[in-house]
Design a protein around this motif. Structure first.
Motif, PDB file in Angstrom:
ATOM      1  N   VAL A 106      21.289  73.849   2.474  1.00 58.48           N
ATOM      2  CA  VAL A 106      21.786  72.596   1.824  1.00 58.48           C
ATOM      3  C   VAL A 106      21.507  72.338   0.453  1.00 58.48           C
ATOM      4  CG1 VAL A 106      21.966  70.344   2.547  1.00 58.48           C
ATOM      5  CG2 VAL A 106      21.503  71.789   4.277  1.00 58.48           C
ATOM      6  N   ILE A 109      19.632  67.193  -2.003  1.00 58.83           N
ATOM      7  CA  ILE A 109      20.128  65.814  -2.126  1.00 58.83           C
ATOM      8  C   ILE A 109      18.827  64.786  -1.882  1.00 58.83           C
ATOM      9  CG2 ILE A 109      22.474  66.175  -1.341  1.00 58.83           C
ATOM     10  CD1 ILE A 109      21.526  65.309   1.632  1.00 58.83           C
ATOM     11  N   GLU A 111      17.322  62.784   0.265  1.00 60.73           N
ATOM     12  CA  GLU A 111      17.564  62.179   1.687  1.00 60.73           C
ATOM     13  C   GLU A 111      15.961  61.745   1.917  1.00 60.73           C
ATOM     14  OE1 GLU A 111      18.508  65.308   4.268  1.00 60.73           O
ATOM     15  OE2 GLU A 111      20.372  64.099   4.811  1.00 60.73           O
ATOM     16  N   VAL A 113      14.024  62.089   4.045  1.00 57.98           N
ATOM     17  CA  VAL A 113      13.587  62.871   5.388  1.00 57.98           C
ATOM     18  C   VAL A 113      12.382  63.262   5.408  1.00 57.98           C
ATOM     19  CG1 VAL A 113      14.227  64.861   6.533  1.00 57.98           C
ATOM     20  CG2 VAL A 113      16.111  63.723   5.363  1.00 57.98           C
TER      21      VAL A 113
ATOM     22  N   ASN B   3      22.924  58.092   6.646  1.00 62.58           N
ATOM     23  CA  ASN B   3      21.453  58.511   6.333  1.00 62.58           C
ATOM     24  C   ASN B   3      20.698  57.460   5.401  1.00 62.58           C
ATOM     25  OD1 ASN B   3      21.465  60.913   7.430  1.00 62.58           O
ATOM     26  ND2 ASN B   3      22.193  62.107   5.684  1.00 62.58           N
ATOM     27  N   SER B   4      21.566  56.280   5.055  1.00 63.95           N
ATOM     28  CA  SER B   4      20.903  55.635   4.018  1.00 63.95           C
ATOM     29  C   SER B   4      20.147  54.331   5.003  1.00 63.95           C
ATOM     30  CB  SER B   4      22.021  54.974   3.117  1.00 63.95           C
ATOM     31  OG  SER B   4      21.670  53.812   2.663  1.00 63.95           O
ATOM     32  N   SER B   5      18.959  53.919   4.599  1.00 65.38           N
ATOM     33  CA  SER B   5      18.412  52.914   5.266  1.00 65.38           C
ATOM     34  C   SER B   5      18.819  51.638   4.481  1.00 65.38           C
ATOM     35  CB  SER B   5      16.810  52.975   5.295  1.00 65.38           C
ATOM     36  OG  SER B   5      16.435  53.045   3.907  1.00 65.38           O
ATOM     37  N   ALA B  87      20.443  63.496  12.839  1.00 60.92           N
ATOM     38  CA  ALA B  87      21.144  63.417  11.804  1.00 60.92           C
ATOM     39  C   ALA B  87      20.416  63.185  10.322  1.00 60.92           C
ATOM     40  CB  ALA B  87      22.306  62.385  11.862  1.00 60.92           C
ATOM     41  N   ARG B  88      19.494  62.376  10.507  1.00 61.61           N
ATOM     42  CA  ARG B  88      18.800  62.150   9.170  1.00 61.61           C
ATOM     43  C   ARG B  88      17.755  63.500   8.800  1.00 61.61           C
ATOM     44  NH1 ARG B  88      17.511  57.105   7.345  1.00 61.61           N
ATOM     45  NH2 ARG B  88      15.430  57.647   6.525  1.00 61.61           N
ATOM     46  N   GLY B  89      17.736  64.349   9.656  1.00 63.05           N
ATOM     47  CA  GLY B  89      16.793  65.641   9.478  1.00 63.05           C
ATOM     48  C   GLY B  89      15.302  65.426   9.844  1.00 63.05           C
ATOM     49  N   GLY B 132      24.005  70.203   9.786  1.00 70.24           N
ATOM     50  CA  GLY B 132      25.015  69.984   8.831  1.00 70.24           C
ATOM     51  C   GLY B 132      24.582  70.678   7.494  1.00 70.24           C
ATOM     52  N   THR B 133      25.330  71.627   7.199  1.00 68.01           N
ATOM     53  CA  THR B 133      24.791  72.185   6.029  1.00 68.01           C
ATOM     54  C   THR B 133      25.829  71.984   4.727  1.00 68.01           C
ATOM     55  OG1 THR B 133      26.184  74.372   6.832  1.00 68.01           O
ATOM     56  CG2 THR B 133      23.718  74.180   7.034  1.00 68.01           C
ATOM     57  N   VAL B 135      27.581  69.155   2.030  1.00 69.57           N
ATOM     58  CA  VAL B 135      27.207  67.887   1.527  1.00 69.57           C
ATOM     59  C   VAL B 135      28.374  67.322   0.781  1.00 69.57           C
ATOM     60  CG1 VAL B 135      25.543  66.634  -0.160  1.00 69.57           C
ATOM     61  CG2 VAL B 135      24.751  68.431   1.165  1.00 69.57           C
ATOM     62  N   GLY B 138      26.782  63.142  -1.692  1.00 78.10           N
ATOM     63  CA  GLY B 138      25.634  63.064  -1.666  1.00 78.10           C
ATOM     64  C   GLY B 138      24.831  62.866  -0.217  1.00 78.10           C
ATOM     65  N   VAL B 139      25.906  63.027   0.788  1.00 75.35           N
ATOM     66  CA  VAL B 139      25.358  62.926   2.129  1.00 75.35           C
ATOM     67  C   VAL B 139      25.611  64.149   2.949  1.00 75.35           C
ATOM     68  CG1 VAL B 139      25.623  61.672   4.241  1.00 75.35           C
ATOM     69  CG2 VAL B 139      26.109  60.409   2.082  1.00 75.35           C
ATOM     70  N   ARG B 140      24.710  64.692   3.635  1.00 71.35           N
ATOM     71  CA  ARG B 140      24.566  65.812   4.466  1.00 71.35           C
ATOM     72  C   ARG B 140      25.549  65.346   5.619  1.00 71.35           C
ATOM     73  NH1 ARG B 140      21.498  67.020   8.061  1.00 71.35           N
ATOM     74  NH2 ARG B 140      19.860  65.570   7.355  1.00 71.35           N
TER      75      ARG B 140
END
Lengths: 139, 346
Positions: A106, A109, A111, A113, B3-5, B87-89, B132-133, B135, B138-140
């Motif tokens: 990937v 980015i 994230e 995470v 992914n954004s809080s 989804a957030r990893g 999800g590889t 992007v 900016g979102v995976r």
């Protein structure tokens, strides 16, 4: 003159043949972009949709061979594979390796995470063991 | 899902803030380390509402607040929460997902594919898709984003694995599949010519021109009759005749009290097991309906006598593959298909 039983059989055969012929023609006629997604098909097969939601799905499945086959396969798989759902207790090393490989694929980015591996059960055991060790040392 | 809080609470859920709060509290207390915020969960529930709003009567009505609460309460909250974490990893979420579903995914893939190596390749592909590889902005793009929680995560995974296997075969056997498709398309014509050849000797009384006339009106009348069936009846016939579902499999599909097909056939909503003979009765009813309308169409519209209708039926099973008119047998697009196009999923 055709008998009543023969007529009924003929009707069944006639309907079956015609539907198959139409299904073959459908293969090249339904645009790929307009298929139902996995989320909707799964919800339909599980009987989760209410009447209003279901009507357009029924209409689509009656018209689209690809989605109908997908939903039919869901039903068949449910019978064949779902009998027992096992929970895997395998050590997490394999998953760590998989995630590590995927992350490296990937682009970078920003994230939010947590990448450090956290197994709640393992963490609890480690904490308990540490506490026991501390207690022994103190004693 | 996002992914954004920092996601705002969706306007669609303004009347259900308490419910969302309670759902989040329950999920977070079970799995506090999944890294999912309340806003994440609210956004995901909002996505589900938007996706199904057109068909659920959730939008633009006075009773929508009540319906909205019911809709949200029926979603698979725990599954959505887990999917959001993945989804957030989040590794704790992934570990839980892997623990619960990896063996299920493996069994499905191995059941559908002939070799273990092929199954492993598909499983790797599925995990890559789920993670999800790619992007974008900016979102995976995790596949988990497309799961709304309307059905169970396990049911969704079944569909994901099944599609991944189809894609695998498509990639590997593209040319072979196309050849096969052409063969299937040719089959009725080949069969017809063989059939026609045999019948030419046996049925000299039917001149080719007359046969053709009967065949044409037979196809037209049958398409008309099939076209008048309701969608659930048509789907039942298709599942049985085209997709090869067995009676017990259809029975199982309709066994769920909430099953859509069952609700259409049994308006009074009886509960309990659906027997195969019940499904057979539904099929028989559909056959009768088609037969009645088929005869009526041939008699009223085409002016055929009872004897001529018998002739039509006697030649009907020979070849009904010509002149397929999809328009007369299919319905229009659905809002769900539009959703899928908008999401760009495959």
């Amino acid at each position: 003159m055709i008998t009543v039983d023969k007529k009924a059989e003929t009707i069944r055969e006639m309907i079956g043949q015609r539907l198959k012929a139409v299904a073959v023609a459908e293969l090249s006629n339904v645009p790929v972009q307009s298929h139902l997604d996995e989320d909707v098909i799964a919800a339909f097969v599980e009987g989760r949709l209410v009447d209003n939601e279901c009507q357009p799905v029924l209409a689509h499945l009656a018209a689209c061979g690809a989605c109908r086959r997908a939903s039919a396969q869901m039903v068949q798989l449910e019978n064949q594979v779902d009998a027992a759902t096992e929970v895997s207790d395998e050590e997490p090393g394999r998953l760590e390796a998989v995630l590590s490989r995927l992350r490296s694929a990937v682009p970078s980015i920003n994230e939010e995470v947590v990448f450090a591996y956290q197994n709640p059960e393992e963490t609890r055991q480690t904490e308990a063991s540490d506490e026991a060790g501390d207690k022994q040392n103190n004693d | 899902m996002t992914n954004s809080s920092a996601t705002k609470f969706p306007e669609t859920l303004a009347n259900c803030a308490e419910e969302v709060e309670a759902i989040y509290a329950q999920c977070a207390s079970a799995h506090p380390n999944f890294g999912v915020t309340k806003e994440d969960l609210a956004a995901a529930l909002g996505t589900a509402v938007e996706k199904f709003a057109d068909c659920s009567g959730l939008a633009g009505r006075r009773q929508s607040a009540r319906k909205l609460r019911t809709f949200i309460s029926e979603l698979q909250h725990g599954d959505v929460y887990l999917a959001l974490g993945c989804a957030r990893g989040n590794e704790a979420a992934w570990w839980e997902f892997d623990r619960r579903y990896r063996s299920f995914i493996e069994r499905l893939a191995r059941h559908l594919l002939s070799t273990r190596a092929d199954a492993d390749e598909v499983i790797d592909h599925i995990y890559a898709e789920l993670f999800g590889t790619k992007v974008v902005d900016g979102v995976r793009l995790s596949k988990f984003r497309t799961y709304t929680g309307r059905g169970t995560l396990q049911g969704w995974l079944r569909a994901v694995v099944s599609n991944a296997v189809i894609d695998f075969y498509r990639r590997r056997q593209d040319e072979v599949s196309l050849d096969r498709l052409e063969e299937i398309g040719e089959e009725p014509r080949v069969r017809h010519s063989r059939h026609a050849h045999a019948h030419r000797a046996e049925e000299s009384m039917l001149a080719t021109v007359v046969r053709e006339r009967y065949r044409t009106v037979t196809v037209a009348a049958l398409d008309h009759a099939l076209g008048t069936l309701d969608d659930h009846e048509k789907l039942l016939l298709l599942y049985y005749h085209v997709d090869g579902l067995k009676l017990r499999e259809i029975a199982r599909l309709v066994q769920e009290p909430m099953s859509p097909i069952r609700r259409w056939f049994q308006r009074r909503g009886r509960s309990g097991r659906v027997h195969e003979s019940t499904v057979m009765r539904w099929l028989e009813k559909a056959y009768e309906k088609v037969a009645e309308r088929f005869r009526s169409e041939l008699g009223a519209k085409h002016g055929l006598s009872a004897e001529e209708i018998d002739i039509c039926m006697s030649i009907a099973t020979e070849d009904l593959g010509h002149g397929v008119n999809l328009q007369s047998m299919t319905s229009g697009e659905t809002s769900f298909t539009k959703v899928k196009t908008a999401e760009g999923t495959s």
